[in-house]
Design an enzyme around this catalytic site. Structure first.
Site, PDB file in Angstrom:
ATOM      1  N   CYS A   1       0.829  -1.201   0.000  1.00 56.90           N
ATOM      2  CA  CYS A   1       0.000   0.000   0.000  1.00 56.90           C
ATOM      3  C   CYS A   1       0.866   1.255   0.000  1.00 56.90           C
ATOM      4  O   CYS A   1       1.430   1.628   1.040  1.00 56.90           O
ATOM      5  CB  CYS A   1      -0.922  -0.010   1.221  1.00 56.90           C
TER       6      CYS A   1
ATOM      7  N   CYS B   1      -0.455   4.057   2.234  1.00 58.86           N
ATOM      8  CA  CYS B   1      -0.219   3.879   3.679  1.00 58.86           C
ATOM      9  C   CYS B   1       1.251   4.118   4.032  1.00 58.86           C
ATOM     10  O   CYS B   1       1.556   4.709   5.059  1.00 58.86           O
ATOM     11  CB  CYS B   1      -0.568   2.458   4.126  1.00 58.86           C
ATOM     12  N   ASP B   2       2.153   3.625   3.211  1.00 59.04           N
ATOM     13  CA  ASP B   2       3.556   3.554   3.627  1.00 59.04           C
ATOM     14  C   ASP B   2       4.501   4.466   2.853  1.00 59.04           C
ATOM     15  O   ASP B   2       5.684   4.549   3.188  1.00 59.04           O
ATOM     16  CB  ASP B   2       4.060   2.104   3.478  1.00 59.04           C
TER      17      ASP B   2
END
Ligand code: NAP
Length: 326
Positions: A149, A152-153
């Site tokens: 992701c 997200c990261d």
């Protein structure tokens, strides 16, 4: 799978709830179903599942959902879906279905929070999850440089070099997103033709931070505490090589979340639930919507449409087959 909910320990009344429509999953399909079921005065309960909001909540920006000409953030769209469903009486529970028994009605669904739902009708919208490469080092370095992701990261890779695997829309979209943070993004694809649509292809090819490595697969992830390199194999010549990188982002497709229903519902060879045009599974009163039953389109708009259709059919089922008095 061995499901026998009748063997569960005796439960107090508060741990058991009889509902007309239970919806599994809170992505676009589940929340659209919840909106329609709620507007039919059938008081749906939605179990959020592990990924609250489904895959859209992991998506930075959605540009192809009508009504938002400038695009909309995935999380923002989820919150709007949720607000609209709740406005008409849908209840969303942060909980996960653990066991499902569809052998009789009401269907029995046991959750991770220890609740037992008795549902007259069930809408399954459990979506799909990222497929892993399944190579040495991948599991070990997940969360230490291996990610599924970018939204997200990505932030963790500020000024770093990252490798993205895949040639579809997700790989390119996420690769482009990662250029906001990363110094360089190398997209490794197993062929020399991208699967992604032309707009994303053009954007990626024109992005100065993106390079493509063609006809290669990742065979191993290596590092020391965090990712330092990936081993590559040429899919034509078989030649092995090494690519230094701080991160590996894998976007090679999804698998449907249908393990709970194995042996109870009909699935295709890839595990997708089989539904008819009315979103009906092979068990009367059980409907499925969204990517869990759609190996083909897998878009927010098609999932939302399937959710609405499943909800309308669940309403007909309760009216006509069960003879529910609303
Ligand atoms: P996808 O379209 O199935 O693409 C998966 C990619 O991974 C393909 O390029 C495939 O290679 C490659 N691949 C598969 N297994 C691999 C392996 N073991 N090793 C290396 N490479 C592997 O998946 P997706 O990109 O996640 O997209 C899923 C669906 O969502 C699609 O319908 C897509 O259109 C949609 N989507 C749309 C948008 C958008 O419209 N903005 C954004 C994201 C996703 P091959 O090409 O050789 O098969």
């Amino acid at each position: 799978m061995d499901f026998n909910l009748s063997n569960l320990p005796t439960r107090s009344k508060s741990e058991e709830e009889h509902v007309k429509v239970l919806i599994l999953g809170s992505g676009p399909a589940g929340l659209s179903a919840a909106l329609y079921v709620a507007r039919a005065s059938l008081n749906p309960v939605v179990l959020s599942g592990i990924e609250i909001g489904g895959q859209i909540s992991l998506t930075y920006s959605i540009e192809n959902y009508p009504g938002f000409p400038d695009g909309i953030g995935g999380m923002e769209l989820y919150e709007l879906f949720q607000k609209q469903a709740e406005r008409f009486g849908a209840r969303i529970e942060i909980d996960i279905a653990d066991e499902v028994d569809l052998s009789d009605r009401p269907f029995r669904v046991k959750t991770q929070n220890g609740k037992l739902y008795l549902a007259e009708s069930l809408i399954i919208s459990t979506g799909a999850s990222a497929i892993t490469l399944n190579v040495p080092g991948e599991k070990e370095f997940t969360g230490k440089g291996v990610s599924y992701c970018g939204t997200c990261d990505g932030w963790f890779f500020k000024g770093k070099d990252v490798v993205v695997v895949g040639g579809g829309d997700s790989a390119l979209e996420e690769g482009i997103f990662l250029t906001r943070f990363a110094n360089s993004v190398t997209i490794v694809h197993r062929r020399d033709q991208l699967r992604a649509g032309p707009i994303l292809q053009e954007r990626a090819r024109n992005n100065p931070k993106i390079d493509f490595v063609w006809n290669k697969i990742v065979t191993e992830v290596t590092g020391n505490g965090s990712v330092q390199s990936v081993q590559l194999r040429d899919t034509i010549t078989g030649e092995e090589s090494e690519q230094d990188t701080n991160g590996l982002f894998v976007f090679i497709g999804h698998k449907p979340n249908t393990q709970l229903f194995e042996g109870q519902l009909d699935m295709d060879e890839l595990g997708y639930l089989i539904v008819d045009q009315k979103m009906r599974t092979n068990v009367a009163g059980v409907f499925a919507a969204g990517e869990v039953a759609d190996p083909h389109f897998r878009q927010v708009i098609t999932s939302a449409g399937m959710g609405a259709a499943a909800a309308m059919e669940a309403g007909h089922f309760l009216d006509e087959i069960v003879g529910y008095n609303r």
